[in-house]
Design a protein around this motif. Structure first.
Motif, short mmCIF file in Angstrom:
data_model
loop_
_atom_site.label_atom_id
_atom_site.label_comp_id
_atom_site.label_asym_id
_atom_site.label_seq_id
_atom_site.Cartn_x
_atom_site.Cartn_y
_atom_site.Cartn_z
N GLY A 216 -1.52 5.57 -11.14
CA GLY A 216 -1.80 6.12 -9.82
C GLY A 216 -0.63 5.91 -8.90
N ASN A 217 -0.80 6.33 -7.62
CA ASN A 217 0.25 6.00 -6.66
C ASN A 217 0.00 4.58 -6.15
OD1 ASN A 217 -1.42 6.04 -4.25
ND2 ASN A 217 -1.32 8.28 -4.29
N ILE A 218 0.94 4.05 -5.41
CA ILE A 218 0.85 2.64 -5.03
C ILE A 218 -0.37 2.33 -4.17
CG2 ILE A 218 2.49 2.99 -3.12
CD1 ILE A 218 2.13 -0.22 -5.25
N SER A 219 -0.78 3.28 -3.31
CA SER A 219 -1.95 3.02 -2.46
C SER A 219 -3.23 2.95 -3.29
CB SER A 219 -2.08 4.10 -1.39
OG SER A 219 -0.99 4.05 -0.50
N GLU A 220 -3.31 3.84 -4.27
CA GLU A 220 -4.49 3.81 -5.14
C GLU A 220 -4.55 2.51 -5.94
OE1 GLU A 220 -4.42 8.70 -5.64
OE2 GLU A 220 -3.46 7.42 -7.15
N ILE A 221 -3.42 2.11 -6.47
CA ILE A 221 -3.40 0.88 -7.28
C ILE A 221 -3.69 -0.34 -6.41
CG2 ILE A 221 -1.95 -0.57 -8.77
CD1 ILE A 221 -2.80 2.11 -10.08
N LYS A 222 -3.15 -0.36 -5.20
CA LYS A 222 -3.46 -1.49 -4.29
C LYS A 222 -4.94 -1.52 -3.94
CE LYS A 222 0.90 -2.72 -2.13
NZ LYS A 222 1.70 -2.79 -0.88
N THR A 223 -5.52 -0.34 -3.78
CA THR A 223 -6.96 -0.28 -3.51
C THR A 223 -7.74 -0.93 -4.65
OG1 THR A 223 -6.80 1.72 -2.18
CG2 THR A 223 -8.93 1.29 -3.21
N ASP B 117 -2.31 11.06 -1.22
CA ASP B 117 -0.93 10.59 -1.24
C ASP B 117 -0.86 9.12 -0.85
OD1 ASP B 117 0.13 13.13 -1.86
OD2 ASP B 117 -0.13 13.74 0.22
N ALA B 118 0.22 8.49 -1.24
CA ALA B 118 0.41 7.08 -0.91
C ALA B 118 0.72 6.93 0.58
CB ALA B 118 1.55 6.51 -1.75
N SER B 119 0.25 5.83 1.17
CA SER B 119 0.61 5.53 2.55
C SER B 119 2.07 5.11 2.60
CB SER B 119 -0.25 4.38 3.08
OG SER B 119 -1.60 4.75 3.05
N VAL B 120 2.73 5.48 3.67
CA VAL B 120 4.15 5.15 3.81
C VAL B 120 4.36 3.64 3.74
CG1 VAL B 120 6.15 5.27 5.36
CG2 VAL B 120 4.61 7.24 5.15
N SER B 121 3.45 2.90 4.37
CA SER B 121 3.61 1.44 4.44
C SER B 121 3.51 0.78 3.06
CB SER B 121 2.55 0.86 5.36
OG SER B 121 1.26 1.17 4.85
N ASP B 122 2.88 1.48 2.11
CA ASP B 122 2.70 0.90 0.79
C ASP B 122 3.89 1.14 -0.13
OD1 ASP B 122 0.12 -0.05 1.25
OD2 ASP B 122 -0.85 1.78 0.56
N ARG B 123 4.75 2.09 0.21
CA ARG B 123 5.70 2.61 -0.76
C ARG B 123 6.64 1.58 -1.38
NH1 ARG B 123 6.94 8.42 2.08
NH2 ARG B 123 4.84 9.21 1.70
N VAL B 124 6.93 1.79 -2.65
CA VAL B 124 7.87 0.94 -3.37
C VAL B 124 9.28 1.40 -3.00
CG1 VAL B 124 8.68 0.19 -5.63
CG2 VAL B 124 6.23 0.68 -5.27
N THR B 125 10.09 0.48 -2.50
CA THR B 125 11.47 0.79 -2.09
C THR B 125 12.41 -0.22 -2.77
OG1 THR B 125 11.36 -0.70 -0.20
CG2 THR B 125 10.68 1.60 0.18
N ILE C 142 -0.14 -0.88 -16.34
CA ILE C 142 -0.26 -0.28 -15.01
C ILE C 142 0.97 0.60 -14.76
CG2 ILE C 142 -0.48 -0.71 -12.52
CD1 ILE C 142 -2.87 -1.76 -14.19
N ALA C 143 0.71 1.85 -14.40
CA ALA C 143 1.82 2.77 -14.09
C ALA C 143 1.67 3.23 -12.64
CB ALA C 143 1.80 3.97 -15.04
N VAL C 144 2.62 2.82 -11.82
CA VAL C 144 2.63 3.21 -10.42
C VAL C 144 3.76 4.21 -10.24
CG1 VAL C 144 3.08 2.42 -8.07
CG2 VAL C 144 1.77 0.98 -9.64
N THR C 145 3.42 5.42 -9.81
CA THR C 145 4.47 6.43 -9.69
C THR C 145 4.73 6.77 -8.23
OG1 THR C 145 2.79 8.11 -10.15
CG2 THR C 145 4.15 7.40 -11.99
N GLY C 146 5.98 7.08 -7.98
CA GLY C 146 6.46 7.38 -6.63
C GLY C 146 7.96 7.60 -6.72
N ALA D 285 3.22 23.89 0.70
CA ALA D 285 4.37 24.76 0.97
C ALA D 285 4.60 24.94 2.47
CB ALA D 285 4.15 26.13 0.30
N CYS D 286 3.54 25.05 3.23
CA CYS D 286 3.70 25.31 4.67
C CYS D 286 4.01 24.05 5.46
CB CYS D 286 2.47 26.01 5.24
SG CYS D 286 1.03 24.97 5.54
N GLY D 287 3.87 22.89 4.82
CA GLY D 287 4.17 21.65 5.51
C GLY D 287 2.96 20.77 5.75
N GLY D 288 1.80 21.25 5.35
CA GLY D 288 0.58 20.46 5.47
C GLY D 288 0.36 19.62 4.23
N SER D 289 -0.80 19.03 4.16
CA SER D 289 -1.15 18.19 3.02
C SER D 289 -2.62 18.45 2.71
CB SER D 289 -0.90 16.73 3.40
OG SER D 289 -1.01 15.89 2.30
#
Lengths: 274, 274, 274
Positions: free
Chosen positions: A118-125, A137-145, A167-171, C34-38
């Motif tokens: 999943g994405n990082i927010s889903e896995i953290k949940t 989509d993943a929350s910005v605050s959760d993102r792997v950087t 565990i596979a975290v994609t981003g 595509a339009c910029g939404g989610s």
């Protein structure tokens, strides 16, 4: 090993049972065919145990969850594990509603998933028992950087240990870990995020990689992540200047058709953190 | 006659009611528009009788069967036959689970289908009352080949006689038969098998061909099979070197848009076995 | 103002909750990106109120209506309005069955939709309380033409006044009106009618335009209609000679990715009738 995993999918042509959402289901079927696997979609409780029995792997995705599909996930998941099949879980949108979060947690308690992607927010949940996801989509605050990478790797390995699953975290940076080691993968392009269902597609394809490489689940999961990212990189080069997310979606699946061991080995960009 | 069938679809623009699976439904709608027909999808028992009444043909596909869609299939199927509409049956995955096989057999007992279209394993399942399908694909052992062609033609004609339906078996060699004669068709490409839903698409388009050619159902079914195969052959020529199954899917539907009587006549490759 | 609306979508990236049909859902998700939404798709009564709460707009589409999705439409619609979110209604196929017509009328009585978008036959059905739709397409006799334009504008403005909603009627000539004024839009191409779901896609994208421009709903709805039409015109230029409806579908979504304020302003072709 990464390339070997791809080769095994093409040779063994695993049949994958998908209980998945109706948004991206067509793309999941086509990418499974593209990578060398074979898809079957079935989500009726009346038949899922039988259907999963004739397959080699099961892909469970909660993107558009209904009561009858939840029931099917339990039935098929348990049957698949009894038969020793690989089972992957994609907790789409876990954290976005209590219904999804609770269904996801209950599935995890009752089915020993081989891989959770999943994405990082889903896995953290899933790790915290509750969460906050911006839709699917993943929350910005959760993102792997690059800055929080060490911490993120530890978290993922810890969660792998706790669950017994890969565990596979994609981003932007992908992490694929068991309790011992973690693949840190830097393939793919940001533009893949503007296509609906690249995550669902990866989960479908990853299940085929797992089913064809049952002795090496960590490597197989990492190989699928690399393959998706590499396809995204090469497909981008084929897009005409006026191409957008619809063409890019097709180009990625096309590239999965063509991807060979040599190209995957050459383009795969990963490190292994112990 | 084959070309005449195509012409009639473009002239009459039949409206086709589809009760079909959620995996390939979008492609079915688009190929119906491409060939000159018009699609409507509706599977709620509350409305299917009314919806089918305003249409000229009904396409029933059991790819992702639910209890409520089974109910809708019976309701719509019976109503369509009362009104004299053509009704096609696509028994996707019959043989893969008892639920599907039994639903398929019950549908056949209660609705006098004009055409039944499937792969050889699905059709054998219907003929034998049970079967063994590799998911939604035909089993290798069942395949129609040049070696077993005579036997296969006899089987299909026999099943057409028993059911009173035109039987269309698609694969590397396609067979379309009633109890008197059988079209043996050698159009298409093996790569079409790596696209999800070419069978479902063909069933949708075939229903439009039937609805526009009610006096010549056998020829109309054969014409639709030829059209799909020819589109597959020509579309392949338009694929760029890096094209794969996703682009090929689009290219085939595109080619169905452009297909004209002259091209169909020139490329159609069939023999009629009496 | 039209261009400003587009800019706001790209800046605010609104998250849109869609309760929609399974035929065109994937294209709706991709055009929203595509339009910029989610996009987020969720139609289970167990979660729709929660899901819609984290979004900025709600798109309700009755293309493949089920009992549980009707329930979800009421729950999500009411919750979204309580929270002050924009809610759009796309009455796909209203008039084609009593079930759809009645569900549509009941939804309109209970949810104060900000915008209702459909073809002319669907909108007439809602205005008259019953109707006659050729499946999901407008009846020829209903069509808005240069000859009946004045009458059509009056009808749409009147219906906007009666409902308190912005009314968007799309076809060869598009009308977008509130009770005071009406945008008469002449963008797009006839060939867009041979793609399944351009209407559904427009509704999804329009909801993002509304959510990003809550102070200017009429202009936002008109801007979305222009954007779709302009994308259709430009995408047509990019189609290869052998392109058909499948490629055109992708090309339009691609073009929505690239569409900028300058191009939209240059190509938008509309008059405002007071």
């Amino acid at each position: 090993m990464i390339a070997e995993c791809l080769k095994n999918v093409r040779e063994k042509k695993p049949l994958i049972h998908n209980i998945t959402n109706y948004v991206t289901v067509n793309d999941v079927a086509n990418i499974l065919l593209a990578c060398g696997g074979s898809p079957i979609m079935a989500d009726n409780p009346m038949e899922v145990e039988e259907i999963t029995s004739i397959c080699q792997g099961l892909n469970i995705n909660i993107g558009t969850l209904q009561q009858h599909t939840v029931k099917s996930m339990f039935l098929a998941g348990k049957r698949a594990k009894e038969l020793g099949h690989v089972v992957l879980f994609d907790p789409v949108g876990a954290g976005a509603s209590r219904f999804r979060t609770e269904a996801a947690l209950k599935l995890m308690r009752e089915i020993p998933f081989d891989v959770i992607r999943g994405n990082i927010s889903e896995i953290k949940t899933l790790a915290n028992g509750s969460g906050c996801t911006r839709g699917v989509d993943a929350s910005v605050s959760d993102r792997v950087t690059e800055q929080n990478l060490g911490e993120a790797v530890s978290f993922v390995k810890e969660f792998a240990k706790k669950t017994g699953s890969v565990i596979a975290v994609t981003g932007a940076i992908d992490l694929v870990a068991d309790d011992r080691e973690c693949y840190v993968i830097r393939n793919g392009r940001a533009e893949m995020g503007s296509i609906t269902g690249t995550g669902c597609q990866l989960s479908g394809m990853m299940t085929a990689y797992l089913a064809a490489n049952t002795e090496h689940l960590l490597e197989a999961a990492a190989a699928a992540v690399c393959a998706m990212g590499v396809a995204g990189e090469i497909a981008w080069q084929h897009l005409p200047v006026y191409g957008g997310n619809a063409s890019y979606r097709n180009a990625i699946i096309d590239e999965i058709c063509h991807l060979d061991e040599k190209t995957l080995t050459e383009y795969a960009n990963y490190e292994i953190y112990k």
